[in-house]
Design a protein around this motif. Structure first.
Motif, mmCIF file in Angstrom:
data_model
loop_
_atom_site.group_PDB
_atom_site.id
_atom_site.type_symbol
_atom_site.label_atom_id
_atom_site.label_comp_id
_atom_site.label_asym_id
_atom_site.label_seq_id
_atom_site.Cartn_x
_atom_site.Cartn_y
_atom_site.Cartn_z
ATOM 1 N N VAL A 216 0.855 -1.193 0.000
ATOM 2 C CA VAL A 216 0.000 0.000 0.000
ATOM 3 C C VAL A 216 0.884 1.234 0.000
ATOM 4 C CG1 VAL A 216 -1.797 1.275 1.218
ATOM 5 C CG2 VAL A 216 -1.788 -1.236 1.271
ATOM 6 N N GLN A 217 0.751 2.062 -1.025
ATOM 7 C CA GLN A 217 1.567 3.261 -1.150
ATOM 8 C C GLN A 217 0.684 4.491 -1.372
ATOM 9 O OE1 GLN A 217 4.965 3.536 -0.816
ATOM 10 N NE2 GLN A 217 5.000 1.358 -0.259
ATOM 11 N N VAL A 218 1.131 5.617 -0.825
ATOM 12 C CA VAL A 218 0.412 6.888 -0.965
ATOM 13 C C VAL A 218 1.340 7.894 -1.624
ATOM 14 C CG1 VAL A 218 -0.625 8.828 0.282
ATOM 15 C CG2 VAL A 218 -1.089 6.480 1.012
ATOM 16 N N GLY A 219 0.836 8.575 -2.642
ATOM 17 C CA GLY A 219 1.614 9.603 -3.329
ATOM 18 C C GLY A 219 1.142 10.987 -2.934
ATOM 19 N N LEU A 220 2.034 11.788 -2.357
ATOM 20 C CA LEU A 220 1.722 13.154 -1.934
ATOM 21 C C LEU A 220 2.740 14.110 -2.533
ATOM 22 C CD1 LEU A 220 1.061 12.430 1.856
ATOM 23 C CD2 LEU A 220 -0.678 12.973 0.149
ATOM 24 N N ARG A 221 2.275 15.314 -2.871
ATOM 25 C CA ARG A 221 3.167 16.336 -3.414
ATOM 26 C C ARG A 221 2.873 17.675 -2.744
ATOM 27 N NH1 ARG A 221 2.562 15.238 -9.961
ATOM 28 N NH2 ARG A 221 3.360 13.084 -9.982
ATOM 29 N N PRO A 222 3.344 17.868 -1.518
ATOM 30 C CA PRO A 222 3.120 19.160 -0.858
ATOM 31 C C PRO A 222 3.727 20.284 -1.697
ATOM 32 C CG PRO A 222 3.977 17.525 0.691
ATOM 33 C CD PRO A 222 4.112 16.934 -0.670
ATOM 34 N N GLY A 223 2.998 21.383 -1.783
ATOM 35 C CA GLY A 223 3.485 22.489 -2.604
ATOM 36 C C GLY A 223 2.823 23.794 -2.226
ATOM 37 N N GLU A 224 2.685 24.680 -3.202
ATOM 38 C CA GLU A 224 2.113 25.999 -2.961
ATOM 39 C C GLU A 224 0.646 25.883 -2.545
ATOM 40 O OE1 GLU A 224 3.867 28.770 -3.002
ATOM 41 O OE2 GLU A 224 5.660 27.617 -3.523
ATOM 42 N N LEU A 225 0.233 26.759 -1.628
ATOM 43 C CA LEU A 225 -1.134 26.766 -1.118
ATOM 44 C C LEU A 225 -1.733 28.153 -1.248
ATOM 45 C CD1 LEU A 225 -0.510 24.761 2.194
ATOM 46 C CD2 LEU A 225 -1.655 23.883 0.145
ATOM 47 N N ASN A 226 -3.032 28.208 -1.468
ATOM 48 C CA ASN A 226 -3.763 29.469 -1.475
ATOM 49 C C ASN A 226 -3.971 29.917 -0.032
ATOM 50 O OD1 ASN A 226 -6.143 31.242 -1.335
ATOM 51 N ND2 ASN A 226 -6.279 30.883 -3.534
ATOM 52 N N ARG A 227 -3.438 31.069 0.324
ATOM 53 C CA ARG A 227 -3.511 31.509 1.712
ATOM 54 C C ARG A 227 -4.941 31.679 2.197
ATOM 55 N NH1 ARG A 227 1.123 33.958 -0.280
ATOM 56 N NH2 ARG A 227 3.007 33.763 1.018
ATOM 57 N N LEU A 228 -5.835 32.124 1.306
ATOM 58 C CA LEU A 228 -7.228 32.293 1.708
ATOM 59 C C LEU A 228 -7.869 30.936 2.008
ATOM 60 C CD1 LEU A 228 -9.332 34.520 2.126
ATOM 61 C CD2 LEU A 228 -10.091 34.149 -0.237
ATOM 62 N N ALA A 229 -7.533 29.934 1.189
ATOM 63 C CA ALA A 229 -8.054 28.582 1.431
ATOM 64 C C ALA A 229 -7.466 27.989 2.707
ATOM 65 C CB ALA A 229 -7.727 27.680 0.239
ATOM 66 N N VAL A 230 -6.219 28.346 3.013
ATOM 67 C CA VAL A 230 -5.615 27.900 4.274
ATOM 68 C C VAL A 230 -6.329 28.534 5.455
ATOM 69 C CG1 VAL A 230 -3.529 27.984 5.696
ATOM 70 C CG2 VAL A 230 -3.353 27.429 3.261
ATOM 71 N N LEU A 231 -6.621 29.836 5.345
ATOM 72 C CA LEU A 231 -7.271 30.562 6.437
ATOM 73 C C LEU A 231 -8.615 29.940 6.795
ATOM 74 C CD1 LEU A 231 -7.316 33.029 8.338
ATOM 75 C CD2 LEU A 231 -8.382 34.328 6.468
ATOM 76 N N PHE A 232 -9.377 29.535 5.775
ATOM 77 C CA PHE A 232 -10.716 28.979 6.006
ATOM 78 C C PHE A 232 -10.752 27.466 5.805
ATOM 79 C CE2 PHE A 232 -11.508 33.423 4.766
ATOM 80 C CZ PHE A 232 -12.248 33.839 5.865
#
Length: 271
Positions: free
Chosen positions: A111-127
């Protein structure tokens, strides 16, 4: 001469966290029989990791508001925590018969999971905590519905020694949606959880690498997924009604108790 523009890519600007599961195969009936008992140590570890993940997420949330992405330490920890939890859930849901190892990095585990953390929308982070509510409700209904019929699934796998394909598809869809929900909640992706009912054949940009990439579901698999949602909703409604009736009964007893002969019922007035 005018020419039609080329067709757009299926998913041009979005990469969803990926789940790779092998096709359902034979499982050891003895480990199926004692699946919950075998997982007790893992439940304890996941609980501890979850407590740490909560602290890291809170710190990472402030960091993401400032940086527009998770700090490196938060991305590293949460990017290992989500796969760990997913591997435990995969074993719990009987989509695999391989016991999850007590380690973050397990490249040889099926079982493997692929993730790619990267740039985020600050407004979406806030809410984020508000935006994630619909996905939280869906994944909650899915898991509740799966558990309503979980003993039937367990019995089927125990008797057959393997998970039937439609049940595997539905369980894998539940597992994948939960993983994508967690990745979005923990800011490991900007892509909102979606494609609950599977993918179109050939829809994965990187091609088929497992039984769940792409996750192509049959009519029976989708039917089971709908059943999970319906049963999860029914379970929630039943639980809510039962709680309300119990609370109402307690209020009636507290009101009528002093009017009846005999000792007062236990309560604040009898202390």
């Amino acid at each position: 001469m005018w020419q039609a523009p080329p067709a757009a890519a299926p998913y041009p600007n979005e990469w969803l966290p990926a789940l790779d599961l092998p096709a359902p195969g034979p499982q050891n009936r003895l480990t199926v029989l004692f699946r919950l008992l075998l997982l007790i140590p893992q439940f304890i570890v996941v609980w501890v990791l979850t407590v740490v993940a909560f602290v890291v997420t809170v710190i990472g949330w402030f960091g993401a508001l400032v940086l527009g992405r998770l700090p490196v330490f938060a991305a590293d920890y949460l990017g290992a925590y989500v796969p760990y939890e997913t591997r435990v859930n995969a074993y719990l849901l009987m989509t695999t018969g391989s016991y999850p190892p007590f380690a973050f990095r397990v490249p040889d585990y099926p079982v493997q999971v692929g993730l790619r953390p990267g740039e985020l929308n600050r407004l979406a982070v806030l809410f984020r905590i508000v935006l994630v509510i619909p996905a939280a409700v869906v994944q909650g209904l899915l898991y509740a519905g799966w558990w309503v019929v979980g003993w039937i699934s367990w019995l089927v796998v125990l008797v057959l020694g393997r998970m039937p394909q439609p049940l595997f598809e539905a369980s894998a869809a539940v597992l994948r949606y939960r993983m994508r929900y967690m990745a979005y909640l923990l800011m490991l992706t900007s892509a909102y959880p979606k494609r609950l009912f599977g993918d179109e054949p050939g829809s994965e940009p990187e091609g088929t690498v497992s039984a769940t990439r792409p996750l192509v579901m049959s009519g029976a698999g989708r039917g089971l997924l709908v059943l999970f949602l319906v049963l999860g909703l029914a379970s929630g409604v039943t639980s809510s009604v039962t709680t309300t009736v119990t609370e109402d009964d307690d209020e009636v007893k507290n009101v009528t108790g002093p009017l009846l002969p005999g000792p007062l019922p236990p309560g604040p007035s009898s202390g």
